[in-house]
Design an enzyme around this catalytic site. Structure first.
Site, PDB file in Angstrom:
ATOM      1  N   ARG A   1       0.846  -1.185   0.000  1.00 23.09           N
ATOM      2  CA  ARG A   1       0.000   0.000   0.000  1.00 23.09           C
ATOM      3  C   ARG A   1       0.879   1.230   0.000  1.00 23.09           C
ATOM      4  O   ARG A   1       1.894   1.298   0.696  1.00 23.09           O
ATOM      5  CB  ARG A   1      -0.905  -0.001   1.242  1.00 23.09           C
ATOM      6  CG  ARG A   1      -1.770   1.255   1.389  1.00 23.09           C
ATOM      7  CD  ARG A   1      -2.669   1.146   2.604  1.00 23.09           C
ATOM      8  NE  ARG A   1      -3.743   0.178   2.385  1.00 23.09           N
ATOM      9  CZ  ARG A   1      -4.924   0.494   1.832  1.00 23.09           C
ATOM     10  NH1 ARG A   1      -5.159   1.740   1.465  1.00 23.09           N
ATOM     11  NH2 ARG A   1      -5.848  -0.413   1.663  1.00 23.09           N
ATOM     12  N   GLY A   2       0.476   2.195  -0.809  1.00 25.84           N
ATOM     13  CA  GLY A   2       1.179   3.471  -0.853  1.00 25.84           C
ATOM     14  C   GLY A   2       0.284   4.559  -0.318  1.00 25.84           C
ATOM     15  O   GLY A   2      -0.809   4.307   0.192  1.00 25.84           O
TER      16      GLY A   2
ATOM     17  N   ASP B   1       7.673  13.907  -6.075  1.00 23.08           N
ATOM     18  CA  ASP B   1       7.620  13.371  -4.708  1.00 23.08           C
ATOM     19  C   ASP B   1       8.925  12.647  -4.363  1.00 23.08           C
ATOM     20  O   ASP B   1       8.920  11.494  -3.920  1.00 23.08           O
ATOM     21  CB  ASP B   1       6.428  12.430  -4.554  1.00 23.08           C
ATOM     22  CG  ASP B   1       6.091  12.156  -3.087  1.00 23.08           C
ATOM     23  OD1 ASP B   1       6.521  12.953  -2.228  1.00 23.08           O
ATOM     24  OD2 ASP B   1       5.413  11.160  -2.806  1.00 23.08           O
TER      25      ASP B   1
END
Length: 735
Positions: free
Chosen positions: A515-516, A574
């Site tokens: 999961r990010g 990011d």
């Protein structure tokens, strides 16, 4: 009259695609992209990038108005017919030295005019279809009329230095097998120049020049078509079209079938029609049906190609490949026999020619020769003698009632041979294949079209995914001998996971793989043994100086590739330690492109962002103060990551709110800048856990300097990532 011309031009421009840009000329320092078109003053001709395939373009000149009978406008000249270029980012540029340069996707030069001038120059399109590069005082530096492809326009000269070359087929615009040129005897000639053999077929090859009405004493070698419909050559060849005398748009073209034709456009401008052609019976054109084949022609049905008996077609869609034996040739005389083919001739490639001998002598002459494929035995009424020609190759075969010769074809002696194929029949349903003159595509059902396009789209999507992964996920081997300045991707060694493997790993897709920040991961990476850079910075297993420097350099290379080397430039948006993964050798790989942005390298000023992107502590000031966003936002984030690696301090330790947005207050940057003002500043900036475990104080200083340069508040004061790579590499290789 002036009003009608103006009205016609207005009609043309109103009917153009509004997404295109229309120009009258090109000047020094400017360029032409796939969306730009140069239009002649009279509006008849256009020049620019002409689509010849899916995202494949040629620099070309064409008739602006499309005739009703044609699917595309008529192209009259092309620069790069054999090397089409990518539609995206490709340009025709007129350099400051007055050289026209055709560049594919901004990287490879495909074509050049090889011109130079220090004067003011301009590229424009004449009303006669001639694309001209000239100095303003009138000197012509280059013009398309001097380098024709398959077409001559009225007033355009064919000379000793030029030739017309046909296209490969009606659907393939690359160079074909037929040429119009002056031979070494000053005679205007049509030549078949195939993959294996070449031969002249016009004028009639067995006639000497004066018998064909040609003179070879004039060495000027020039031919021209005029606007009234007369085509004349310096070898005394002159013709007039069937509509001679009318003021029409005309063009002379050597077509893909090897015939030379003049096309005229009717007064209604609706269509082109043939007003003259050099050869009436197209079976007289060499190579038209390929080797080991026969050509038959009748005026109503056109041309047909068929294989010789005991031969089979190689390619049903392209008869230039001809036919191949359906048997294994043998040199054993007892295993060979001959088929008698009436009204058949095979022109050229005679191994022996003898006169006034019997049939048995001629047959024995062939059967004793292992390379003999057949022979022609004919009574010549002019000489009153029998003539024997033995053939080592079977080319230019023709079947016609007007032919009185008999050809004997060498084939295997076997009982399984069918007697129904011992002679050539005009309507043989097995062998004959029609060559349609209207060049219409084969009809396909709607379901087939849907399935075909679905398969193409699926394949394109899969290829796009592969390219994106290769562009995004990269690592650089600093110990390799590869030229690092090219920022080439190192082989990643991806493993392909099957559906069943993924299903098993996720327990029927009920268990998350990962999961990010944006949700559940759909993307499977290869396993990275050392996790992320964030894991290493937060653990007790401190990175040594060598690993730290290599991680900094490898990450910089990856970002430089994204910013400057990909076809679509990419801002990651990011960059932080959590998104820099490390393999078993601590080689870095930039990951997590959930916030990334593709940029059009041709329109960088028009990059729009609907929202702030990034992670607090690593975001550049541009995000906060609503300034233009460029690749320098990644440079800033990269600098923050370097400072974290060097000092061991966290960039997110001190956060404040500005305009309702959490952002970093700059204390880490201030800390390092203050240390830089004192003696031994480099050693005092380093994470105490590293201690003195570094081999080169200069490398450590350059790393600190690069980090501080990257976090300048003014984005223009920051270096690009390629400049960062150069600085780090230079010190990496210094002794």
């Amino acid at each position: 009259m002036a009003f009608s011309n103006l009205a016609f031009l207005l009609f043309l421009f109103c009917s153009f695609d509004l997404s295109s840009s229309y120009l009258t000329s090109l000047s020094k320092g400017s360029s032409l992209s796939a969306q730009d078109i140069i239009v002649s003053q009279n509006g008849i001709f256009s020049a620019g990038f002409f689509e010849v395939g899916d995202n494949a373009y040629c620099l070309a000149v064409w008739y602006t108005e499309k005739a009703d009978s044609e699917n595309t406008p008529s192209v009259v000249w092309s620069a790069n017919r054999d090397q089409p270029l990518n539609g995206k980012y490709s340009k025709l540029s007129l350099s400051h030295t007055a050289n026209l340069e055709l560049v594919d996707a901004g990287q490879f030069q495909i074509w050049s005019s090889r011109t130079e001038s220090h004067e003011h120059v301009e590229l424009y399109l004449n009303n006669d279809g001639n694309l001209v590069l000239h100095e303003l005082q009138g000197t012509v530096l280059w013009q398309s009329f001097d380098c024709p492809t398959d077409t001559l326009l009225p007033g355009q000269l064919l000379t000793r230095q030029t030739q017309l070359v046909s296209r490969r087929s009606e659907s393939n615009r690359s160079s074909g097998f037929y040429k119009l040129l002056f031979d070494s005897n000053n005679v205007l000639t049509l030549l078949y120049d195939g993959p294996d053999v070449s031969s002249t077929y016009w004028p009639v090859p067995w006639l000497v020049s004066w018998q064909a009405g040609r003179f070879n004493y004039n060495s000027s070698r020039v031919a021209v078509l005029n606007s009234l419909g007369e085509f004349s050559s310096s070898d005394n060849y002159t013709i007039r079209t069937s509509d001679y005398g009318l003021a029409l748009q005309r063009r002379l073209r050597i077509d893909s079938d090897g015939n030379l034709r003049v096309y005229s456009q009717d007064l209604s401008r609706a269509k082109w029609y043939v007003s003259w052609q050099a050869i009436t019976d197209s079976c007289n054109i060499h190579g038209i049906c390929g080797p080991n084949s026969l050509c038959s022609f009748d005026p109503k049905n056109g041309r047909k190609c068929s294989c010789l008996p005991w031969y089979r077609v190689k390619n049903q869609s392209d008869w230039s490949y001809g036919c191949e034996p359906a048997f294994t040739p043998t040199c054993n005389k007892s295993e060979s026999t001959f088929l008698e083919l009436h009204n058949v001739e095979l022109y050229g490639y005679d191994n022996h020619f003898v006169e006034n001998h019997t049939y048995s002598y001629c047959e024995n002459l062939c059967i004793e020769d292992c390379n003999c494929r057949g022979f022609q035995y004919t009574f010549d009424e002019g000489s009153g003698k029998f003539q024997c020609y033995t053939k080592i190759q079977l080319h230019n075969g023709e079947h016609s009632p007007k032919l009185k010769g008999v050809t004997y074809l060498r084939v295997p002696r076997t009982k399984s041979f069918s007697s129904t194929r011992e002679s050539v029949k005009k309507d043989d349903p097995v062998c004959y294949v029609h060559i349609h003159r209207d060049y219409l595509g084969k009809q396909v059902s709607r379901f087939s079209y849907f399935f075909l396009w679905f398969a193409v789209a699926l394949g394109a999507f899969e290829m796009a995914c592969i390219l994106v992964v290769w562009c995004f996920l990269m690592r650089s081997n600093s110990k390799s001998g590869i030229d690092q300045h090219a920022y080439q991707l190192v082989k990643l060694g991806f493993r392909k996971f099957t559906y069943s493997e993924l299903k098993k790993a996720t327990k029927g897709f009920s268990q998350e793989i990962g999961r990010g920040a944006g949700g559940i991961v759909l993307l499977v990476y290869e396993y990275m043994e050392n996790g992320s850079l964030a894991d290493c910075l937060s653990s007790n297993n401190t990175l040594d100086w060598s690993k730290m420097y290599n991680i900094a350099l490898g990450t910089a290379r990856g970002l430089a590739y994204l910013h400057e080397e990909c076809l679509e430039w990419i801002l990651h948006c990011d960059i932080k330690p959590q998104n820099i993964l490390l393999d078993s050798n601590y080689e870095p790989k930039v990951s997590d492109f959930g916030l990334s942005k593709l940029l059009n390298r041709d329109n960088l000023k028009d990059s729009k962002f609907s929202m702030i992107r990034g992670t607090r502590g690593y975001m550049a000031p541009e995000w906060i103060f609503n300034l233009p966003i460029t690749s320098k936002v990644d440079v800033y984030s990269y600098g923050i990551v370097l400072l974290e690696m060097i000092t061991g301090k966290s960039a997110t330790a001190d956060i404040q709110a500005v305009n309702g947005v959490d952002t970093y207050d700059g204390r880490l940057i201030t800390f390092v800048r203050e240390k830089r003002r004192v003696a031994s500043w480099a050693e005092k900036s380093i994470d105490p856990a590293i201690g003195t475990d570094y081999d080169d104080v200069n490398k450590m200083k350059i790393l600190v300097t690069v980090a501080l340069d990257c976090v300048e508040e003014d984005k223009d004061a920051r270096p690009t990532m390629s400049q960062v790579v150069e600085m780090l590499q230079r010190h990496e290789t210094d002794p």
